[in-house]
Each structure stands twice: as C-alpha cells, then as structure tokens.
Design an enzyme around this catalytic site. Sequence first.
Site, PDB file in Angstrom:
ATOM      1  N   ASN A   2      11.845  20.943 -81.752  1.00  0.00           N
ATOM      2  CA  ASN A   2      11.068  22.151 -81.525  1.00  0.00           C
ATOM      3  C   ASN A   2       9.880  21.909 -80.591  1.00  0.00           C
ATOM      4  OD1 ASN A   2      10.210  24.979 -82.445  1.00  0.00           O
ATOM      5  ND2 ASN A   2       8.376  23.791 -82.929  1.00  0.00           N
ATOM      6  N   GLU A   3       9.817  22.675 -79.536  1.00  0.00           N
ATOM      7  CA  GLU A   3       8.633  22.837 -78.693  1.00  0.00           C
ATOM      8  C   GLU A   3       8.011  21.540 -78.164  1.00  0.00           C
ATOM      9  OE1 GLU A   3       5.779  25.561 -80.327  1.00  0.00           O
ATOM     10  OE2 GLU A   3       7.187  27.239 -80.251  1.00  0.00           O
ATOM     11  N   VAL A   4       8.704  20.908 -77.250  1.00  0.00           N
ATOM     12  CA  VAL A   4       8.078  19.851 -76.452  1.00  0.00           C
ATOM     13  C   VAL A   4       6.854  20.470 -75.780  1.00  0.00           C
ATOM     14  CG1 VAL A   4       8.374  18.369 -74.432  1.00  0.00           C
ATOM     15  CG2 VAL A   4      10.239  18.621 -76.097  1.00  0.00           C
ATOM     16  N   HIS A  21      11.402  29.926 -76.336  1.00  0.00           N
ATOM     17  CA  HIS A  21      10.639  30.758 -77.251  1.00  0.00           C
ATOM     18  C   HIS A  21       9.856  31.779 -76.437  1.00  0.00           C
ATOM     19  CE1 HIS A  21      10.594  27.406 -80.561  1.00  0.00           C
ATOM     20  NE2 HIS A  21      11.808  27.894 -80.307  1.00  0.00           N
TER      21      HIS A  21
END
Length: 342
Positions: free
Chosen positions: A140-142, A200
Amino acid sequence: MKQFEGYMHGINLGGWFSQCDHTKERYDNFIKEEDIEKIKNWGLDHIRVPVDYDLVETDAGEYKEEGFAYLDKVIGWAEKYGLNMVLDLHKTYGFSFDDGEEEFGFFDSEEYQERFYKLWEVFAKRYGLIGDRLCFELLNEVTDKEFCDKWNEISTKCIKRIRAIAPDVKILLGGYYNNSIEALKDLAAPYDKNVVYNFHCYEPLIFTHQGAYWIEGMDTSFRMPFDVPYSVYEANTAAQLDRFVEGFGEYDQDKHMGTEYFENMVKEAVSVAEERDTELYCGEFGVINLATAEDTLKWYKMICEVFNRYGIGHAAWSYREMDFGFVDDHMKDVVDEVIKVL
C-alpha cells in the site's frame, strides 16, 4: 481498456487488520460476518482487506498462525456471500505510508526486502490458487518518488517469486506519491497479463480532506462545500495545502466543479493502461466525515460516473470509522444513495 472483472464495485475494510491496535478484541469485533452479508446485500462485488504484517508476523519475523486464521475466516465469509477479495499488504516490516508507524529502512535493506518476498510466498502458498475470487496487492502507498526505480525492481522480483507458486493470481501494483494516478506511467511494464495497475484517488484533496488533522498545514476547522467554482478550489488549496499542486488554473475559474475535472485526472492513466494492455483499479477513494453528507454524495456521484464510464474498478474507503465510515452516523441520510452509484 480491459475491465477488472469481479472488482468493479467494492469497499474497504480499513481499520480491522491494519491501522489499528492489533488486539484480539479488535480482530474479533470490528468486522463480523453480518457486515460481509450487508456488503453483499448492497450489491457490491468485492471487499479490499488491508493487512499489516503485525497480523501474521512477530517483530522477529516468526509467523503467527492465529493471524492467518483470521484471514482464512474472512476469505471463507467472502466465498459464502459471493464476494471477491483483495488481500492488501498495508504495512510491511520496514515500511509504512504513515510515518507515525515508525517503519523505516525497507528500500535500503535486502534483509527487509527478503522478509517481504517470503511473506508473499506464504500468502501465495496459502491463498494463491483460490482462483479469481482473490487477488493480491503487493504494498500500500509507496511514498517518495525517489523510491520509484527501487520499487520497480522489488515489485518485479516479488511477482516472479509469487508466480513460481501461483502462476495466475491477479496482482495489483501501484506507485509513488501514495499510489498516485500520475505514478502509473512510471511503473514497470506489467510482468504478465495478470498484473493490474492500481491507484488511489482523494481528489480534490482540499475537499475530501477538509479539516483533516493528519494533513500538514491544514486548519482543522476548515470546511468547504463541493459545488463551488474552480477559483474557490484554487484559493482554498493555496491557503490550506501550499505543498500541493492541483492545477485548477486550467479550468474556467467561474465554472463550478464538474466531471471534466475527474475525466482529465484519469485520462493519462487510461491511455497508459490501454497501451500496456492492463486493467485499472482505484483501491481507495472517499470523503472525510467532516464534509456534509449531501456534498459527499455529490462527489461520489461525479467520480463514480467517470470510473464507470472508463471501466475503472474501484473500492471506496471505508466501511466503518477511519474518518470515512459508510455505516457511521454522519452518512446515514445518504448512504443508500451513495451505494447505488458505487
């Protein structure tokens, strides 16, 4: 563009196995079987389940069978009610999108990376042959753009190791700036036909995160409506989010926010996905509970119209609490209408 069949209309179960206190009480009570049944009755087709490594690993890297048992249970519930599921590794040892988690060093440590690969091999052995009703989201979300090349290297290696065990499981891959849509063009080319590009979307941030305590520089008392001219978005962003560049200046400043904003936002991503013959999936999108329910509905109608027009699968953030909860009191007057447009 190809569509991510079975993952077009979903919701996140944030705060259950991730971004939580990791207690048995939380695991046992935050989400129950009747919640999964409710989601199915809403007419959605999948759930995204964020998981911190804490659920299934000790700090020393030993696996926790009791943690895997919780995953076994939710996968069973999803099967029972005919829902597909995204297994999202929300935090790995040495990295979290949230600095408050104090997880550092992943991108510089081969030891931490090996631990990441091995955990995904365990997931692949346990769940990788279930079929189309389950897919994997690597991380999730580098955060920083400087991690881009290293993340492409790590993610490709991880996919290869998963493929040795589970050759066909769908794998979601997102990029820097917290899975930003602009990062998709810089992702490694899909390793195979079963890699899906993931992003996202909380745009425009000044609306969806109005008053958010975790946004640097944001006045927690700040509020704004959705249906206002682009000039208001431009001014409010400059005043509250001077670190961010939103690009409202390209629109007629007297015109109110419209679908053209979201169409322009996804245009490049759709082109990239078409060129690389992969699907697009928005794994998180939503509006903070400080916005009015009526404005929240307006935002969902507009963004989902665009997602559905371009065949972009999506999962709203989030089912309960987490400052965005669908079943919380602030949504009670509009939740049925929001669900209709998801």
